[in-house]
Design a protein around this motif. Structure first.
Motif, short mmCIF file in Angstrom:
data_model
loop_
_atom_site.label_atom_id
_atom_site.label_comp_id
_atom_site.label_asym_id
_atom_site.label_seq_id
_atom_site.Cartn_x
_atom_site.Cartn_y
_atom_site.Cartn_z
N ALA A 200 8.85 0.34 1.34
CA ALA A 200 8.32 0.74 2.62
C ALA A 200 7.02 1.34 2.42
O ALA A 200 5.87 1.13 3.20
N VAL A 201 7.01 2.44 1.58
CA VAL A 201 5.75 3.28 1.37
C VAL A 201 4.77 2.35 0.85
O VAL A 201 3.45 2.40 1.27
N ASP A 202 5.14 1.55 -0.14
CA ASP A 202 4.01 0.77 -0.86
C ASP A 202 3.51 -0.13 0.11
O ASP A 202 2.21 -0.32 -0.04
N ASP A 203 4.14 -0.82 0.74
CA ASP A 203 3.62 -1.93 1.66
C ASP A 203 2.80 -1.10 2.89
O ASP A 203 1.73 -1.80 2.98
N CYS A 204 3.44 -0.04 3.46
CA CYS A 204 2.77 0.49 4.79
C CYS A 204 1.28 1.22 4.20
O CYS A 204 0.53 1.46 5.15
N TYR A 205 1.77 2.09 3.03
CA TYR A 205 0.64 2.94 2.82
C TYR A 205 -0.45 2.27 1.95
O TYR A 205 -1.54 2.80 1.82
N CYS A 206 0.06 1.48 0.95
CA CYS A 206 -0.98 1.04 -0.03
C CYS A 206 -1.38 -0.48 -0.02
O CYS A 206 -2.22 -0.94 -0.19
N GLU A 207 -0.38 -1.43 0.61
CA GLU A 207 -0.52 -2.85 0.21
C GLU A 207 -0.27 -3.60 1.72
O GLU A 207 -1.21 -3.53 2.68
N ASP A 208 0.38 -4.58 1.51
CA ASP A 208 0.53 -5.73 2.55
C ASP A 208 0.50 -5.48 3.88
O ASP A 208 -0.26 -6.15 5.01
N HIS A 209 1.04 -4.51 4.63
CA HIS A 209 1.37 -4.29 5.74
C HIS A 209 0.63 -3.05 6.39
O HIS A 209 1.10 -2.12 6.67
N GLY A 210 -0.54 -3.08 6.29
CA GLY A 210 -1.52 -1.93 6.83
C GLY A 210 -1.97 -1.05 5.97
O GLY A 210 -2.62 -0.02 6.22
N GLY A 211 -1.54 -1.24 4.63
CA GLY A 211 -1.71 -0.12 3.36
C GLY A 211 -3.34 -0.22 3.19
O GLY A 211 -4.16 -1.14 3.50
N SER A 212 -3.90 0.78 2.74
CA SER A 212 -5.30 0.90 2.33
C SER A 212 -5.52 2.10 1.20
O SER A 212 -4.74 3.13 1.35
N PRO A 213 -6.43 1.76 0.41
CA PRO A 213 -6.71 2.77 -0.58
C PRO A 213 -7.40 4.07 0.22
O PRO A 213 -7.34 5.23 -0.59
N VAL A 214 -8.04 3.96 1.21
CA VAL A 214 -8.84 4.79 2.08
C VAL A 214 -7.65 6.02 2.62
O VAL A 214 -6.95 5.52 3.44
N GLY A 215 -7.90 7.20 2.26
CA GLY A 215 -6.91 8.19 2.84
C GLY A 215 -5.49 8.05 2.12
O GLY A 215 -4.67 8.88 2.95
N LEU A 216 -5.29 7.28 1.21
CA LEU A 216 -4.00 7.19 0.66
C LEU A 216 -3.24 8.56 0.08
O LEU A 216 -2.13 8.88 0.57
#
Length: 445
Positions: free
Chosen positions: A200-216
């Motif tokens: 969940a953290v990987d997807d939501c914060y980093c990748e497919d479902h709204g994730g972004s490297p900005v502000g990670l």
């Protein structure tokens, strides 16, 4: 580890789930005086694996099938000790063990969620791996039912439109395959909740479902307080605690960690927090490369993958098995090397099986074949085949170092932990190979 979930708007609070009953942990074992670890981080490889000294297989829960021909690398972990009290160390294929008195059994109501049927997908050609027995379908169904109830009712992890993707992840089958020595369903659930929370953290914060490297970095730091609690003044403790319920990833981390610490010893919990900090550091390195559009050197990518990898999963194999590898044994450089090699190999398995999935996703995803192709000027096919060789070398090293460690320190908890890590390695490959809902192989053969 791309996966399955996203945050949700605030929903009406639900009654908290009753905490799982604590299971007494075994007293920490100490290394007998007659056993000494090497003074460096590498165990010398024996010319041959020591002959068996016990009655049964120590490592694999594999059927005797027509598996691929063994490589010429040293054998797996040698047979373990025999005698009173050692029978439980065998991981030979057997029916799921009965629940302990008082352990939760299958719920009488509510059908298990329908997982996609297991497809006998092809293994990556040339990939060194070991087959495993099919996981117990009764246990798989019960773990699947409980994890979905936890995700939907307890922490509101994903919106209804993502239910199919959650089911397609087949996390129940995954975790039952990876933990064949778990004494009860609830022990498997400890690993299953943590796996779902990490994804969940990987997807939501980093990748497919709204994730972004900005502000990670900020998001990961705040999420990490769900694993490693904030200790501050009373005035600021309240908003810090409230933030742990503010989005799905933090709710998942908080709840999964709460369940985990009911069964883990303090040293096991601290070990897990350390490995999660490693994971988050790997996420940040990958995010930095994405922000600067940088393709790392192959060795740099492998260094990142040693942190952004599956390590938090096999490292809890003793908690899930209902015992403890004592902290002074776990911290030995030889043990750490075995864990690192196993975790690195399993992560390259993910790179290989998710290759076509990532190529079809928006944006540019770094994985080992992509980095090798870019940095070494190889075709996509040749880079992929070289990545297979990298995996195989890691697997050979893992097996050789594990066998050497088992021979030099045949302490029962060390031997059982090494078996658990090996079982996790094999179960991880099994899940990737059979999860054709998520993965398909490139047409390179």
């Amino acid at each position: 580890m791309a996966a399955l979930t996203t945050g949700l708007p605030a929903l009406a609070p639900r009654p908290p789930a009753a905490p799982a009953a604590a299971v007494p942990s075994a007293a920490p074992s100490r290394t007998p005086a007659s056993y000494t670890f090497p003074t460096t981080g590498t165990v010398p490889r024996p010319a041959t694996v020591p002959p068996p000294t016990g009655p049964g297989p120590l490592v694999r829960n594999t059927p005797p099938p027509a598996a691929q021909a063994p490589l010429t690398a040293p054998g797996r972990i040698p047979h373990g000790p025999s005698g009173l009290g050692t029978r439980s160390l065998s991981l030979a294929t057997s029916p799921a063990p009965p629940a302990r008195p008082g352990a939760p059994g299958p719920a009488p109501d509510g059908p298990a969620p329908a997982e996609p049927p297991v497809a006998d997908g092809p293994a990556v050609p040339g990939l060194y791996h070991h087959p495993v027995a099919e996981p117990d379908p009764v246990r798989v169904a019960e773990v699947s039912r409980r994890i979905k109830s936890w995700a939907v009712d307890e922490i509101q992890l994903f919106p209804p439109e993502w239910e199919g993707e959650f089911d397609g992840f087949s996390v129940g089958r995954y975790m039952v395959a990876c933990h064949p020595d778990a004494p009860t369903v609830e022990h498997v659930m400890v690993a299953t909740r943590l796996m779902v929370a990490e994804n969940a953290v990987d997807d939501c914060y980093c990748e497919d479902h709204g994730g972004s490297p900005v502000g990670l970095g900020s998001r990961l730091l705040l999420a990490h307080t769900a694993l490693d609690p904030l200790h501050t003044t009373r005035e600021y403790q309240r908003p810090g605690n409230a933030s742990l319920h503010s989005d799905a990833p933090r709710r998942a981390y908080r709840s999964a960690m709460e369940h985990f610490t009911h069964r883990a010893t303090p040293s096991q919990a601290d070990r897990y927090r350390h490995d999660m900090a490693r994971l988050h550091l790997g996420y940040l390195a990958e995010a930095a490369w994405a922000q600067t559009d940088h393709t790392p050197e192959v060795w740099e990518y492998l260094a990142m993958r040693q942190f952004n990898n599956f390590r938090p999963c096999p490292t809890i194999t003793d908690t899930v098995g209902g015992y403890e590898l004592a902290a002074d044994l776990h911290a030995q450089p030889a043990v750490q090397r075995v864990i690192a090699l196993a975790s690195n190999a399993t992560t390259i398995v993910n790179d290989l099986y998710s290759y076509t999935k990532e190529l079809a996703s928006p944006g540019r995803h770094l994985n080992l074949p992509v980095v090798i192709a870019d940095r070494e000027g190889l075709t996509e096919r040749d880079a992929y085949l070289k990545a297979v060789e990298v995996h195989n070398d890691l697997m050979r090293d893992f097996e050789a170092e594990a066998a050497a460690l088992a021979a030099s320190c045949p302490v029962p908890t060390v031997l059982r932990f090494l078996r658990g890590v090996a079982a996790w390695v094999d179960g991880n490959h099994y899940w990737h190979r059979t999860n054709t809902y998520r993965y398909s192989l490139p047409d390179f053969w």
